[in-house]
Design an enzyme around this catalytic site. Structure first.
Site, PDB file in Angstrom:
ATOM      1  N   ASP A  76      33.077  32.705  44.302  1.00 53.23           N
ATOM      2  CA  ASP A  76      31.329  32.530  44.685  1.00 53.23           C
ATOM      3  C   ASP A  76      31.008  33.541  43.562  1.00 53.23           C
ATOM      4  O   ASP A  76      31.210  34.849  43.680  1.00 53.23           O
ATOM      5  CB  ASP A  76      31.006  32.991  45.987  1.00 53.23           C
ATOM      6  CG  ASP A  76      29.618  33.135  46.309  1.00 53.23           C
ATOM      7  OD1 ASP A  76      28.859  33.243  45.391  1.00 53.23           O
ATOM      8  OD2 ASP A  76      29.035  33.157  47.551  1.00 53.23           O
ATOM      9  N   SER A 155      16.540  27.225  32.152  1.00 52.25           N
ATOM     10  CA  SER A 155      15.961  25.847  32.583  1.00 52.25           C
ATOM     11  C   SER A 155      14.631  25.865  31.727  1.00 52.25           C
ATOM     12  O   SER A 155      13.889  26.789  31.784  1.00 52.25           O
ATOM     13  CB  SER A 155      15.928  25.893  34.288  1.00 52.25           C
ATOM     14  OG  SER A 155      14.799  24.925  34.690  1.00 52.25           O
ATOM     15  N   TYR A 168      14.444  31.118  41.820  1.00 52.75           N
ATOM     16  CA  TYR A 168      15.134  30.455  40.714  1.00 52.75           C
ATOM     17  C   TYR A 168      14.505  30.650  39.487  1.00 52.75           C
ATOM     18  O   TYR A 168      15.040  30.935  38.446  1.00 52.75           O
ATOM     19  CB  TYR A 168      15.179  29.083  41.196  1.00 52.75           C
ATOM     20  CG  TYR A 168      15.772  27.972  40.378  1.00 52.75           C
ATOM     21  CD1 TYR A 168      17.360  28.002  40.139  1.00 52.75           C
ATOM     22  CD2 TYR A 168      14.918  27.235  39.305  1.00 52.75           C
ATOM     23  CE1 TYR A 168      17.795  27.118  39.221  1.00 52.75           C
ATOM     24  CE2 TYR A 168      15.556  26.263  38.554  1.00 52.75           C
ATOM     25  CZ  TYR A 168      16.996  26.268  38.511  1.00 52.75           C
ATOM     26  OH  TYR A 168      17.902  25.519  37.483  1.00 52.75           O
ATOM     27  N   ALA A 171      14.853  34.121  38.150  1.00 56.62           N
ATOM     28  CA  ALA A 171      16.372  34.198  37.639  1.00 56.62           C
ATOM     29  C   ALA A 171      16.593  33.423  36.295  1.00 56.62           C
ATOM     30  O   ALA A 171      17.156  34.120  35.247  1.00 56.62           O
ATOM     31  CB  ALA A 171      17.232  33.754  38.701  1.00 56.62           C
ATOM     32  N   LYS A 172      15.790  32.168  36.095  1.00 60.66           N
ATOM     33  CA  LYS A 172      16.049  31.354  34.854  1.00 60.66           C
ATOM     34  C   LYS A 172      15.368  32.079  33.739  1.00 60.66           C
ATOM     35  O   LYS A 172      15.679  32.090  32.428  1.00 60.66           O
ATOM     36  CB  LYS A 172      15.653  30.110  34.953  1.00 60.66           C
ATOM     37  CG  LYS A 172      16.655  29.198  36.001  1.00 60.66           C
ATOM     38  CD  LYS A 172      17.879  29.206  35.167  1.00 60.66           C
ATOM     39  CE  LYS A 172      19.067  28.546  36.279  1.00 60.66           C
ATOM     40  NZ  LYS A 172      20.589  28.404  35.454  1.00 60.66           N
TER      41      LYS A 172
HETATM   42  N1  LIG Z   1      19.967  19.402  36.828  1.00 66.07           N
HETATM   43  C1  LIG Z   1      18.886  19.879  36.357  1.00 66.07           C
HETATM   44  O1  LIG Z   1      18.017  18.936  36.010  1.00 66.07           O
HETATM   45  C2  LIG Z   1      18.675  21.282  35.563  1.00 66.07           C
HETATM   46  C3  LIG Z   1      17.569  21.182  34.879  1.00 66.07           C
HETATM   47  C4  LIG Z   1      17.492  22.819  34.194  1.00 66.07           C
HETATM   48  C5  LIG Z   1      18.601  23.635  34.413  1.00 66.07           C
HETATM   49  N2  LIG Z   1      19.612  23.124  34.967  1.00 66.07           N
HETATM   50  C6  LIG Z   1      20.678  24.255  35.059  1.00 66.07           C
HETATM   51  O2  LIG Z   1      21.943  23.792  34.683  1.00 66.07           O
HETATM   52  C7  LIG Z   1      23.033  24.496  35.598  1.00 66.07           C
HETATM   53  C8  LIG Z   1      23.645  23.238  36.212  1.00 66.07           C
HETATM   54  O3  LIG Z   1      23.040  22.468  37.020  1.00 66.07           O
HETATM   55  P1  LIG Z   1      23.386  21.381  37.956  1.00 66.07           P
HETATM   56  O4  LIG Z   1      22.221  20.400  38.293  1.00 66.07           O
HETATM   57  O5  LIG Z   1      24.469  20.887  37.425  1.00 66.07           O
HETATM   58  O6  LIG Z   1      23.465  22.140  39.281  1.00 66.07           O
HETATM   59  P2  LIG Z   1      24.381  21.663  40.548  1.00 66.07           P
HETATM   60  O7  LIG Z   1      23.808  22.334  41.613  1.00 66.07           O
HETATM   61  O8  LIG Z   1      24.396  20.276  40.468  1.00 66.07           O
HETATM   62  O9  LIG Z   1      25.941  22.293  40.207  1.00 66.07           O
HETATM   63  C9  LIG Z   1      25.805  23.635  39.996  1.00 66.07           C
HETATM   64  C10 LIG Z   1      27.600  24.088  40.148  1.00 66.07           C
HETATM   65  O10 LIG Z   1      27.477  25.315  40.709  1.00 66.07           O
HETATM   66  C11 LIG Z   1      28.226  25.646  41.860  1.00 66.07           C
HETATM   67  N3  LIG Z   1      27.724  26.718  42.517  1.00 66.07           N
HETATM   68  C12 LIG Z   1      26.614  26.886  42.992  1.00 66.07           C
HETATM   69  N4  LIG Z   1      26.471  28.156  43.815  1.00 66.07           N
HETATM   70  C13 LIG Z   1      27.760  28.812  43.517  1.00 66.07           C
HETATM   71  C14 LIG Z   1      28.184  30.144  43.475  1.00 66.07           C
HETATM   72  N5  LIG Z   1      27.663  30.911  44.326  1.00 66.07           N
HETATM   73  N6  LIG Z   1      29.414  30.428  43.051  1.00 66.07           N
HETATM   74  C15 LIG Z   1      30.072  29.644  42.233  1.00 66.07           C
HETATM   75  N7  LIG Z   1      29.544  28.221  42.091  1.00 66.07           N
HETATM   76  C16 LIG Z   1      28.438  28.041  42.458  1.00 66.07           C
HETATM   77  C17 LIG Z   1      28.064  24.299  42.688  1.00 66.07           C
HETATM   78  O11 LIG Z   1      29.118  24.313  43.674  1.00 66.07           O
HETATM   79  C18 LIG Z   1      28.170  23.241  41.491  1.00 66.07           C
HETATM   80  O12 LIG Z   1      29.249  22.830  41.173  1.00 66.07           O
HETATM   81  C19 LIG Z   1      22.622  25.336  36.469  1.00 66.07           C
HETATM   82  O13 LIG Z   1      22.423  26.729  35.711  1.00 66.07           O
HETATM   83  C20 LIG Z   1      21.088  24.888  36.474  1.00 66.07           C
HETATM   84  O14 LIG Z   1      20.038  25.897  36.887  1.00 66.07           O
HETATM   85  C21 LIG Z   1      19.875  22.032  35.530  1.00 66.07           C
END
Ligand SMILES: NC(=O)c1ccc[n+]([C@@H]2O[C@H](COP(=O)([O-])OP(=O)(O)OC[C@H]3O[C@@H](n4cnc5c(N)ncnc54)[C@H](O)[C@@H]3O)[C@@H](O)[C@H]2O)c1
Length: 261
Positions: A76, A155, A168, A171-172
């Site tokens: 985590d 993001s 969120y 943080a971003k």
């Molecule tokens: N999907 C989108 O549309 C989008 C858009 C902009 C930015 N992002 C960013 O891209 C990155 C990945 O996004 P995603 O959509 O694949 O997210 P997701 O939630 O699908 O996956 C995130 C991964 O992080 C893991 N995770 C969550 N909390 C955790 C913790 N405390 N410790 C360790 N692992 C942890 C989850 O299990 C998962 O495998 C993130 O930083 C997200 O903010 C995503």
């Protein structure tokens, strides 16, 4: 699951061969695409996640495709000392880390007026603080290797401020600040620090929870390229930022969103 290898017309980066890469949140979503993309380049990939079944399934899938099994540990990232330990263990297993991708996040939505102090701190503990401490932990390894690349996943939401995501988004936005500050402080050691700001990526979780058919129709009106943004589109940029091809690029923010109108 993502089939990065389906896009076999993509670039091969010889400088990524055998490079030691550490990815947070690599089990699913964009993280899984990052793990696969770097594995496909012949890099030595280590990742941490809280989703053990997801991580094991990804490792099996990659091995079935003929890639070397990535190094994985349940961690985590909000537990900073566990994260620091994982980074050291990955170093012992795969060598000094040369590429760090801070990807793990939780985009839990809250009614803004009911956010408690604990909710607020929890959000930053997962989405912001590990970015700094993971970078701090890899800095000596990268410096010893003559350089490295840190890629922080922010993001596009920092530019638009969608509802119910205050912690969120904070943080971003903070990640952009960390990236700028560390690019300056680590530059003399040839460590590059850049941010990627993805648009709305159609991961299985986003499709299941938020990106409904109606939402997607609305989204297509607001982007230049009328196609789904995939996790591999983010991974492809990360490959470039990790490779020597981007040797003089640091302290920058890169948007991958199909072009917002
Ligand atoms: N999907 C989108 O549309 C989008 C858009 C902009 C930015 N992002 C960013 O891209 C990155 C990945 O996004 P995603 O959509 O694949 O997210 P997701 O939630 O699908 O996956 C995130 C991964 O992080 C893991 N995770 C969550 N909390 C955790 C913790 N405390 N410790 C360790 N692992 C942890 C989850 O299990 C998962 O495998 C993130 O930083 C997200 O903010 C995503």
């Amino acid at each position: 699951m993502y089939s990065y290898s389906a896009h076999s017309g993509y670039t091969r980066y010889p400088s990524l061969q055998d490079r030691s890469v550490f990815i947070t949140g690599g089990a699913t979503g964009i993280g899984a695409a990052l793990v696969e993309a770097f594995a496909a380049q012949g890099a030595k990939v280590a990742f941490v996640d809280i989703d053990e079944p997801g991580a094991q399934a990804l490792c099996e899938e990659l091995m079935a495709k003929g890639y070397v099994r990535p190094w994985f540990k349940v961690c985590d990232v909000s537990d900073i000392s566990a994260l620091q330990r994982s980074i050291v263990e990955a170093q012992q297993a795969q060598g000094d880390i040369q590429v760090l991708i801070n990807n793990a996040a939780n985009d839990q939505r809250f009614d803004t007026q009911s956010v408690t102090e604990a909710d607020w701190h929890r959000g930053l503990a997962v989405n912001l603080h590990p970015v700094f401490f993971a970078a701090q932990a890899v800095q000596p390894m990268m410096a010893a290797q003559g350089g490295g690349s840190i890629i922080n996943i922010s993001s596009i939401n920092v530019q638009f401020g969608p509802p119910r995501l205050a912690s969120y988004i904070t943080a971003k936005a903070g990640i952009l600040g960390i990236s700028k500050a560390l690019a300056t402080d680590y530059g003399p050691d040839n460590i590059r620090v850049n941010s990627i700001l993805p648009g709305w990526v159609a991961t299985p979780k986003q499709l299941e929870k938020w990106l409904s058919e109606d939402e997607e129709k609305e989204l297509m009106k607001r982007v230049c390229l009328k196609k789904r943004l995939g996790a591999h589109d983010v991974a492809n940029l990360a490959l470039f930022l990790a490779a020597d091809d981007s040797a003089m690029i640091t302290s920058q923010e890169f948007i991958v969103d199909g072009g917002r109108i």
